[in-house]
Design a protein around this motif. Structure first.
Motif, PDB file in Angstrom:
ATOM      1  N   TRP A  29       4.473  41.749  12.880  1.00 33.08           N
ATOM      2  CA  TRP A  29       4.152  40.354  13.215  1.00 33.08           C
ATOM      3  C   TRP A  29       5.314  39.676  13.932  1.00 33.08           C
ATOM      4  O   TRP A  29       5.104  38.810  14.782  1.00 33.08           O
ATOM      5  CB  TRP A  29       3.712  39.601  11.966  1.00 33.08           C
ATOM      6  CG  TRP A  29       2.392  40.106  11.481  1.00 33.08           C
ATOM      7  CD1 TRP A  29       2.167  40.982  10.453  1.00 33.08           C
ATOM      8  CD2 TRP A  29       1.110  39.843  12.061  1.00 33.08           C
ATOM      9  NE1 TRP A  29       0.830  41.253  10.344  1.00 33.08           N
ATOM     10  CE2 TRP A  29       0.157  40.562  11.316  1.00 33.08           C
ATOM     11  CE3 TRP A  29       0.675  39.050  13.127  1.00 33.08           C
ATOM     12  CZ2 TRP A  29      -1.214  40.526  11.599  1.00 33.08           C
ATOM     13  CZ3 TRP A  29      -0.685  39.011  13.409  1.00 33.08           C
ATOM     14  CH2 TRP A  29      -1.614  39.737  12.650  1.00 33.08           C
ATOM     15  N   GLY A  30       6.546  40.074  13.625  1.00 30.90           N
ATOM     16  CA  GLY A  30       7.695  39.553  14.366  1.00 30.90           C
ATOM     17  C   GLY A  30       7.641  39.988  15.823  1.00 30.90           C
ATOM     18  O   GLY A  30       7.961  39.210  16.735  1.00 30.90           O
ATOM     19  N   HIS A  61      -2.703  49.065   9.250  1.00 31.93           N
ATOM     20  CA  HIS A  61      -1.858  49.488   8.135  1.00 31.93           C
ATOM     21  C   HIS A  61      -1.703  48.412   7.053  1.00 31.93           C
ATOM     22  O   HIS A  61      -0.846  48.536   6.173  1.00 31.93           O
ATOM     23  CB  HIS A  61      -0.486  49.913   8.656  1.00 31.93           C
ATOM     24  CG  HIS A  61      -0.561  51.090   9.576  1.00 31.93           C
ATOM     25  ND1 HIS A  61      -0.796  52.374   9.127  1.00 31.93           N
ATOM     26  CD2 HIS A  61      -0.488  51.173  10.928  1.00 31.93           C
ATOM     27  CE1 HIS A  61      -0.844  53.193  10.160  1.00 31.93           C
ATOM     28  NE2 HIS A  61      -0.662  52.495  11.257  1.00 31.93           N
ATOM     29  N   SER A  62      -2.529  47.366   7.140  1.00 30.62           N
ATOM     30  CA  SER A  62      -2.518  46.272   6.149  1.00 30.62           C
ATOM     31  C   SER A  62      -1.136  45.661   5.972  1.00 30.62           C
ATOM     32  O   SER A  62      -0.686  45.396   4.855  1.00 30.62           O
ATOM     33  CB  SER A  62      -3.058  46.760   4.802  1.00 30.62           C
ATOM     34  OG  SER A  62      -4.361  47.257   4.938  1.00 30.62           O
ATOM     35  N   VAL A  63      -0.452  45.439   7.088  1.00 28.82           N
ATOM     36  CA  VAL A  63       0.880  44.835   7.051  1.00 28.82           C
ATOM     37  C   VAL A  63       0.723  43.315   6.991  1.00 28.82           C
ATOM     38  O   VAL A  63       0.129  42.720   7.890  1.00 28.82           O
ATOM     39  CB  VAL A  63       1.706  45.225   8.298  1.00 28.82           C
ATOM     40  CG1 VAL A  63       3.051  44.537   8.297  1.00 28.82           C
ATOM     41  CG2 VAL A  63       1.872  46.734   8.376  1.00 28.82           C
ATOM     42  N   PRO A  64       1.235  42.684   5.949  1.00 30.56           N
ATOM     43  CA  PRO A  64       1.113  41.226   5.855  1.00 30.56           C
ATOM     44  C   PRO A  64       2.063  40.537   6.839  1.00 30.56           C
ATOM     45  O   PRO A  64       3.107  41.093   7.189  1.00 30.56           O
ATOM     46  CB  PRO A  64       1.529  40.930   4.414  1.00 30.56           C
ATOM     47  CG  PRO A  64       2.460  42.041   4.069  1.00 30.56           C
ATOM     48  CD  PRO A  64       1.963  43.252   4.823  1.00 30.56           C
ATOM     49  N   PRO A  65       1.708  39.345   7.294  1.00 29.09           N
ATOM     50  CA  PRO A  65       2.593  38.632   8.239  1.00 29.09           C
ATOM     51  C   PRO A  65       3.972  38.302   7.668  1.00 29.09           C
ATOM     52  O   PRO A  65       4.972  38.447   8.348  1.00 29.09           O
ATOM     53  CB  PRO A  65       1.817  37.354   8.559  1.00 29.09           C
ATOM     54  CG  PRO A  65       0.393  37.707   8.303  1.00 29.09           C
ATOM     55  CD  PRO A  65       0.426  38.667   7.141  1.00 29.09           C
ATOM     56  N   ILE A  66       4.031  37.860   6.427  1.00 33.98           N
ATOM     57  CA  ILE A  66       5.303  37.417   5.844  1.00 33.98           C
ATOM     58  C   ILE A  66       5.991  38.579   5.134  1.00 33.98           C
ATOM     59  O   ILE A  66       5.379  39.273   4.326  1.00 33.98           O
ATOM     60  CB  ILE A  66       5.075  36.261   4.841  1.00 33.98           C
ATOM     61  CG1 ILE A  66       4.424  35.060   5.532  1.00 33.98           C
ATOM     62  CG2 ILE A  66       6.386  35.855   4.168  1.00 33.98           C
ATOM     63  CD1 ILE A  66       5.246  34.419   6.629  1.00 33.98           C
ATOM     64  N   ALA A  67       7.269  38.756   5.444  1.00 33.44           N
ATOM     65  CA  ALA A  67       8.080  39.770   4.769  1.00 33.44           C
ATOM     66  C   ALA A  67       9.035  39.060   3.828  1.00 33.44           C
ATOM     67  O   ALA A  67       9.771  38.178   4.242  1.00 33.44           O
ATOM     68  CB  ALA A  67       8.865  40.574   5.787  1.00 33.44           C
ATOM     69  N   ALA A  68       8.993  39.403   2.553  1.00 30.46           N
ATOM     70  CA  ALA A  68       9.885  38.761   1.585  1.00 30.46           C
ATOM     71  C   ALA A  68      10.156  39.715   0.425  1.00 30.46           C
ATOM     72  O   ALA A  68       9.345  40.600   0.142  1.00 30.46           O
ATOM     73  CB  ALA A  68       9.265  37.468   1.068  1.00 30.46           C
TER      74      ALA A  68
END
Length: 127
Positions: A29-30, A61-68
């Protein structure tokens, strides 16, 4: 003098430096944000198509927008990202107002749809 390593003009000419938003997001997403942020100042519609590739990869790949690291960080990151996305949407940054709005308020699928429609519009107009 231009510094294409530390401060590329195509990432600095917006209402804020692109990295402020992209560092809050997961990798895919970045990349989407970076390609969309610069498309008018670097590679044109090709950059939008690259952004679409990263959206499709994230969805696949079901990658969520926010990484934390934890849920508290995720809430802070989402709030900051939403604020920055709202600035881009309100200002129709890079002529992608609807895309930024969908990114802020919609689902990943609506973000994909907004970008796909913008690419189709640009190609139809022959830009």
């Amino acid at each position: 003098m231009s510094d294409n390593v530390n401060h590329p003009k195509h990432y600095e000419n917006g209402p804020f430096e692109c990295i402020e938003l992209s560092r809050l997001l997961s990798s895919d997403w970045g990349q989407v944000v970076q390609y969309c942020f610069r498309w008018q100042h670097k590679n044109g519609v090709e950059d939008l198509k690259k952004a679409l590739w990263f959206i499709n990869d994230a969805l696949k790949h079901s990658v969520p927008p926010i990484a934390a690291w934890n849920s508290e960080d995720a809430c802070d990151s989402k709030a900051k990202a939403d604020t920055l996305l709202g600035i881009l949407a309100t200002g129709n940054w890079a002529d992608l107002g609807r895309f930024w709005l969908e990114f802020e308020r919609g689902t990943p699928w609506s973000v994909r749809r907004a970008l796909t429609e913008k690419i189709n519009e640009i190609e139809k107009e022959g830009k």
